[in-house]
Design a protein around this motif. Sequence first.
Motif, PDB file in Angstrom:
ATOM      1  N   ILE A 117     -45.312   6.024  28.228  1.00 50.38           N
ATOM      2  CA  ILE A 117     -44.951   4.662  28.627  1.00 50.38           C
ATOM      3  C   ILE A 117     -43.442   4.488  28.573  1.00 50.38           C
ATOM      4  O   ILE A 117     -42.825   3.995  29.523  1.00 50.38           O
ATOM      5  N   VAL A 118     -42.838   4.919  27.470  1.00 53.73           N
ATOM      6  CA  VAL A 118     -41.383   4.808  27.328  1.00 53.73           C
ATOM      7  C   VAL A 118     -40.694   5.636  28.408  1.00 53.73           C
ATOM      8  O   VAL A 118     -39.746   5.167  29.054  1.00 53.73           O
ATOM      9  N   SER A 153     -41.812   6.531  31.348  1.00 47.67           N
ATOM     10  CA  SER A 153     -42.015   5.893  32.647  1.00 47.67           C
ATOM     11  C   SER A 153     -41.069   4.711  32.830  1.00 47.67           C
ATOM     12  O   SER A 153     -40.459   4.538  33.888  1.00 47.67           O
ATOM     13  N   LEU A 154     -40.938   3.889  31.804  1.00 48.61           N
ATOM     14  CA  LEU A 154     -40.033   2.736  31.884  1.00 48.61           C
ATOM     15  C   LEU A 154     -38.584   3.190  32.055  1.00 48.61           C
ATOM     16  O   LEU A 154     -37.836   2.613  32.859  1.00 48.61           O
ATOM     17  N   LEU A 155     -38.185   4.222  31.328  1.00 47.68           N
ATOM     18  CA  LEU A 155     -36.825   4.739  31.485  1.00 47.68           C
ATOM     19  C   LEU A 155     -36.606   5.330  32.870  1.00 47.68           C
ATOM     20  O   LEU A 155     -35.552   5.123  33.484  1.00 47.68           O
ATOM     21  N   ASP A 156     -37.599   6.042  33.397  1.00 47.81           N
ATOM     22  CA  ASP A 156     -37.493   6.586  34.750  1.00 47.81           C
ATOM     23  C   ASP A 156     -37.310   5.460  35.769  1.00 47.81           C
ATOM     24  O   ASP A 156     -36.491   5.559  36.690  1.00 47.81           O
ATOM     25  N   GLN A 157     -38.070   4.375  35.606  1.00 44.34           N
ATOM     26  CA  GLN A 157     -37.944   3.231  36.504  1.00 44.34           C
ATOM     27  C   GLN A 157     -36.567   2.588  36.394  1.00 44.34           C
ATOM     28  O   GLN A 157     -35.956   2.212  37.403  1.00 44.34           O
ATOM     29  N   LEU A 158     -36.076   2.463  35.173  1.00 49.53           N
ATOM     30  CA  LEU A 158     -34.758   1.881  34.946  1.00 49.53           C
ATOM     31  C   LEU A 158     -33.673   2.714  35.626  1.00 49.53           C
ATOM     32  O   LEU A 158     -32.808   2.183  36.329  1.00 49.53           O
ATOM     33  N   TYR A 159     -33.718   4.024  35.440  1.00 54.15           N
ATOM     34  CA  TYR A 159     -32.717   4.892  36.051  1.00 54.15           C
ATOM     35  C   TYR A 159     -32.830   4.894  37.577  1.00 54.15           C
ATOM     36  O   TYR A 159     -31.814   4.936  38.271  1.00 54.15           O
ATOM     37  N   TRP A 184     -44.511  15.528  30.300  1.00 57.16           N
ATOM     38  CA  TRP A 184     -43.344  14.769  29.862  1.00 57.16           C
ATOM     39  C   TRP A 184     -42.083  15.506  30.281  1.00 57.16           C
ATOM     40  O   TRP A 184     -41.063  14.900  30.527  1.00 57.16           O
ATOM     41  N   SER A 203     -33.837   2.368  39.406  1.00 56.45           N
ATOM     42  CA  SER A 203     -33.264   1.082  39.827  1.00 56.45           C
ATOM     43  C   SER A 203     -31.737   1.132  39.768  1.00 56.45           C
ATOM     44  O   SER A 203     -31.056   0.622  40.664  1.00 56.45           O
TER      45      SER A 203
END
Length: 109
Positions: free
Chosen positions: A66-67, A69-75, A27, A77
Amino acid sequence: MITFETLCVRVGGVPAEEIQHWIDSEWLRPEGTRGHYLFREIDEARAILIRELRHDLGVNEEGVPIVLSLLDQLYASRRQMLRLREALSIPRENELRSKLRGLLAMMPD
């Protein structure tokens, strides 16, 4: 760059063993090796986020990756969109740039 000990103090309220678990679970990804970790400012921010997820929001062990990973993807993008905006702001005109501007203008904020 800060040390493991400094990170533990700055994160606050989290035992060093728990922060080590975050590293073992990937993490957090410091530079260096166990006993010689070095953390960047972004690592400190991520550690504080993990503390908030686990302690303040009650996200369970399985939910944290999961959270994150989603935040990493958001940043990621967001960074791509900023680069695209910068590329489109170059004064030269061409057909592709005009089409992209038109498409972006139609997208909701």
